[in-house]
Scaffold this active site. Structure first.
Site, PDB file in Angstrom:
ATOM      1  N   GLY A  56       1.380  -5.921   0.654  1.00  0.00           N
ATOM      2  CA  GLY A  56       0.299  -6.223  -0.272  1.00  0.00           C
ATOM      3  C   GLY A  56       0.772  -6.682  -1.624  1.00  0.00           C
ATOM      4  O   GLY A  56       0.057  -7.404  -2.329  1.00  0.00           O
TER       5      GLY A  56
ATOM      6  N   GLU B 216       1.149 -10.308  -1.258  1.00  0.00           N
ATOM      7  CA  GLU B 216      -0.194 -10.892  -1.192  1.00  0.00           C
ATOM      8  C   GLU B 216      -0.834 -10.959  -2.580  1.00  0.00           C
ATOM      9  O   GLU B 216      -1.490 -11.946  -2.919  1.00  0.00           O
ATOM     10  CB  GLU B 216      -1.065 -10.081  -0.229  1.00  0.00           C
ATOM     11  CG  GLU B 216      -0.628 -10.255   1.222  1.00  0.00           C
ATOM     12  CD  GLU B 216      -1.360  -9.332   2.181  1.00  0.00           C
ATOM     13  OE1 GLU B 216      -1.803  -9.807   3.238  1.00  0.00           O
ATOM     14  OE2 GLU B 216      -1.491  -8.124   1.871  1.00  0.00           O
TER      15      GLU B 216
ATOM     16  N   ALA C 153       0.831  -1.206   0.000  1.00  0.00           N
ATOM     17  CA  ALA C 153       0.000   0.000   0.000  1.00  0.00           C
ATOM     18  C   ALA C 153       0.863   1.254   0.000  1.00  0.00           C
ATOM     19  O   ALA C 153       1.947   1.289   0.594  1.00  0.00           O
ATOM     20  CB  ALA C 153      -0.917   0.002   1.223  1.00  0.00           C
TER      21      ALA C 153
ATOM     22  N   GLU D  31       4.010  -5.708   7.412  1.00  0.00           N
ATOM     23  CA  GLU D  31       2.926  -4.947   8.042  1.00  0.00           C
ATOM     24  C   GLU D  31       3.144  -4.697   9.531  1.00  0.00           C
ATOM     25  O   GLU D  31       2.804  -3.626  10.049  1.00  0.00           O
ATOM     26  CB  GLU D  31       1.588  -5.661   7.817  1.00  0.00           C
ATOM     27  CG  GLU D  31       1.055  -5.558   6.385  1.00  0.00           C
ATOM     28  CD  GLU D  31       1.588  -6.636   5.454  1.00  0.00           C
ATOM     29  OE1 GLU D  31       1.058  -6.777   4.338  1.00  0.00           O
ATOM     30  OE2 GLU D  31       2.553  -7.343   5.851  1.00  0.00           O
TER      31      GLU D  31
END
Length: 269
Positions: A120, A123, A75, A143
């Site tokens: 992310g 992911e 992000a 994170e």
């Protein structure tokens, strides 16, 4: 309809049809290490929603990042700076939907990891069916170093790939791991020399594209839905998927081409 994919004025994506049936999607924010923005989340949802709604748009998709530095850095924390709790939650819900859109892609989705795949970004890569990586790529779920935790499937996808004990170490420390480790652990299927990962992924996409598209989709469903069940149930899932292929033209074409000693021409019917 394919023109709608490639002619749309995407702000954060490049969408190219490399040949009929093969789509190359590039995360296109190189100035921000291809980090996920709210706009990118919405565009990925829109693009993969179109692919899910019209099975004739593509038979295989390659997902990569612009440049050679990063696949996706996660992000965009600059965009998140100053967000209140409500705005943060709204954006994260967008990212949740984005990950679900990738997972729901009805055709094979291959990640071509050209650089760092962090948070992310990792992911997103794990939401693909499989991945190739450049030899110098790096991977991490960072994170917890930012006061949050993986929220795009990381705590579910990584343990299923590398085992819970190793995944806990990766997630709890936030430490990066190398492309060689990613290969040994099964995060990626292949390491590629610098500058070749996209072309190698596209070559595999072309090979998939040559096969019967309904067969590929049914096999993907069988693997995905069977993986979360016991073996007996999984075998039943497979048989239910298999029997959908018996009345297809492609099944008859495959047998005819073998007996006539020619290359089959599959039409997805």
């Amino acid at each position: 309809m394919t023109e709608a994919l490639t002619s749309t004025r995407w702000e954060t994506l490049l969408v190219e049809q490399r040949e009929p049936g093969v789509l190359l999607v590039t995360l296109n924010r190189p100035e921000r290490a291809n980090a996920m923005s709210t706009r990118m989340g919405g565009e990925i949802i829109a693009l993969f929603g179109m692919l899910e709604a019209d099975l004739d748009l593509a038979r295989a998709v390659v997902l990569t990042g612009a440049g050679d530095r990063a696949f996706c850095a996660g992000a965009d924390l600059k965009q998140r700076d100053g967000m209140d709790d409500a705005a943060f939650a709204r954006q994260h819900y967008m990212f949740e939907r984005m990950m679900r859109a990738l997972l729901a892609c009805p055709v094979p989705l291959i990640a071509a990891i050209n650089g760092a795949a962090y948070a992310g970004g990792l992911e997103m890569a794990m939401c693909c069916d499989f991945a190739y990586a450049a030899e110098g790529a790096r991977f991490a779920l960072t994170e917890v170093t930012r006061g949050i935790m993986p929220g795009g499937g990381g705590t579910q996808l990584l343990p299923r790939t590398i085992g819970s004990r190793r995944a806990k170490e990766v997630i709890f420390t936030g430490e990066p791991f190398t492309a060689e480790q990613a290969l040994a652990w099964g995060v990626v299927n292949r390491l590629c020399p610098p500058g070749t990962v996209v072309e190698q992924a596209l070559a595999t996409a072309r090979r998939i594209n040559a096969n019967a598209p309904i067969s590929i989709r049914q096999a993907k469903k069988s693997i995905d839905f069977g993986a979360g069940t016991d073996l007996r149930t999984g075998m039943q899932v497979e048989i239910e998927a298999y029997y959908q292929l018996i009345p297809t033209e492609d099944r008859r074409e495959g047998i005819a081409a073998f007996n006539e000693k020619r290359t089959p021409v599959f039409k997805g019917r």
